[in-house]
Motif scaffolding. Structure first.
Motif, mmCIF file in Angstrom:
data_model
loop_
_atom_site.group_PDB
_atom_site.id
_atom_site.type_symbol
_atom_site.label_atom_id
_atom_site.label_comp_id
_atom_site.label_asym_id
_atom_site.label_seq_id
_atom_site.Cartn_x
_atom_site.Cartn_y
_atom_site.Cartn_z
ATOM 1 N N LEU A 45 0.783 -1.300 -0.001
ATOM 2 C CA LEU A 45 0.118 -0.033 -0.177
ATOM 3 C C LEU A 45 0.932 1.392 -0.067
ATOM 4 N N VAL A 46 0.346 2.278 -0.681
ATOM 5 C CA VAL A 46 0.922 3.621 -0.538
ATOM 6 C C VAL A 46 -0.195 4.361 0.367
ATOM 7 N N PHE A 47 0.549 5.249 1.285
ATOM 8 C CA PHE A 47 -0.347 6.314 2.225
ATOM 9 C C PHE A 47 0.282 7.687 1.920
ATOM 10 N N LEU A 48 -0.277 8.659 2.321
ATOM 11 C CA LEU A 48 0.529 9.905 2.503
ATOM 12 C C LEU A 48 1.371 10.065 3.578
ATOM 13 N N LYS A 49 2.166 10.904 3.579
ATOM 14 C CA LYS A 49 3.260 11.097 4.787
ATOM 15 C C LYS A 49 2.662 11.546 5.875
ATOM 16 N N LYS A 50 1.510 12.657 5.676
ATOM 17 C CA LYS A 50 0.573 13.246 6.862
ATOM 18 C C LYS A 50 -0.235 12.454 7.274
ATOM 19 N N PRO A 51 -0.564 12.022 8.910
ATOM 20 C CA PRO A 51 -1.405 11.027 9.322
ATOM 21 C C PRO A 51 -2.749 11.715 9.015
ATOM 22 N N LEU A 52 -3.707 10.731 8.511
ATOM 23 C CA LEU A 52 -5.002 11.311 8.185
ATOM 24 C C LEU A 52 -5.946 10.423 8.890
ATOM 25 N N GLN A 53 -7.301 10.921 9.001
ATOM 26 C CA GLN A 53 -8.227 9.881 9.742
ATOM 27 C C GLN A 53 -8.706 8.582 8.964
ATOM 28 N N ARG A 54 -8.546 8.642 7.799
ATOM 29 C CA ARG A 54 -8.772 7.517 7.002
ATOM 30 C C ARG A 54 -7.719 6.385 7.034
#
Length: 304
Positions: A201-210
């Motif tokens: 998986l790829v996620f964003l660097k900034k933590p997000l609720q999702r």
């Protein structure tokens, strides 16, 4: 029952006298007495008892007074709103857009609104929720679009409502697994977390609720998500998914385009709401009422 009759009734109720009410409204006593009498006849009940000490409101009169005040308040609010909409030329509204809403809702709304109100300038201000929160609270931003879940309690990256802010749900959307069109799961109608326990998986660097919700669901299955990339922007995450190196779980419409990247719903669904949040002081601003009413009237079915 007419609006004029309600106004006359409220003035009589306030003053306790037909004569005093007539003087303050600059009409004859007979005219105001007739209006109240006709109101009583239409309702089929007396609103005042005529006593030696003056007028005493009946229980029906007290109830009508409460409702009448609401009617007058609504009429005043409607008049002010319409006045702002009609006289909304030469004004600007500062709108905050997060990376997600800048891709999904804002471009569509911007085109439609500016076509209808060419004299009202929408000034987009892009930023994460921390920047938007600060500018919105301080009044340097009038409103913003933001997306978050009301059912998942984690507040990572979620806009925090304060007593200065108000909000309106525009539409609900959901999390989808974003895969390239050649992925083995590309033809699946839906996927569960168990189906993707080992999926890169790829996620964003900034933590997000999702991401917090996705991680929670993985942990319920006894594993952590297999995050192999951290992208600084959604566009970079999209390139990684498009190349087939990894998939991503995002809000529908952010990465999936039904061409190169497909969005497969997560089961059970993870529902997220797209909200318009505004600083209450913006309601006094020229043109903002027109913008608010426009947002209420938009058809958001294409984003669900």
């Amino acid at each position: 029952m007419t609006f004029a009759q309600i106004l006359y009734f409220l003035k009589v109720y306030e003053t306790g006298s037909f004569s005093t009410a007539a003087q303050e409204l600059f009409i004859s006593r007979s005219a105001i007495s007739k209006a109240v009498h006709e109101l009583e006849m239409s309702l089929g009940t007396p609103l005042f008892l005529r006593t030696q000490d003056g007028l005493v409101p009946t229980p029906f009169g007290k109830t009508l007074r409460e409702k009448g005040m609401e009617i007058v308040s609504l009429m005043d609010e409607t008049e002010a709103m319409m006045h702002n909409m009609v006289h909304a030329a030469d004004c600007s509204i500062r709108i905050g857009i997060t990376p997600t809403t800048g891709i999904t809702i804002f471009p569509h709304l911007y085109r439609a609104f500016t076509a209808l109100y060419p004299d009202i300038q929408l000034i987009p201000i892009e930023g994460g929720n921390a920047k938007v929160q600060s500018m919105l609270d301080s009044g340097r931003m009038d409103a913003c679009f933001t997306t978050f879940s009301t059912s998942f309690p984690d507040a990572k990256g979620k806009l925090r409502m304060t007593d200065r802010l108000d909000s309106m749900l525009l539409y609900e959307t959901k999390l989808v697994l974003c895969v390239d069109k050649t992925h083995p799961l590309a033809k699946a109608e839906e996927v569960s977390i168990r189906d993707i326990l080992t999926e890169p998986l790829v996620f964003l660097k900034k933590p997000l609720q999702r991401e917090a919700e996705v991680t929670y669901r993985f942990l319920q299955e006894g594993k952590e998500p297999n995050v192999v990339f951290r992208a600084s922007q959604l566009a970079i995450a999209g390139q990684i998914v498009r190349s087939g190196m990894a998939s991503s779980i995002q809000i529908r419409g952010t990465l999936d385009d039904n061409r190169d990247i497909l969005g497969i719903p997560i089961n059970p669904p993870a529902i997220y709401g797209n909200y318009l949040v505004w600083n209450r002081s913006a309601l006094r601003q020229k043109g903002f009422s027109a913008f608010l009413e426009f947002c209420k009237s938009m058809d958001y079915s294409q984003f669900n």
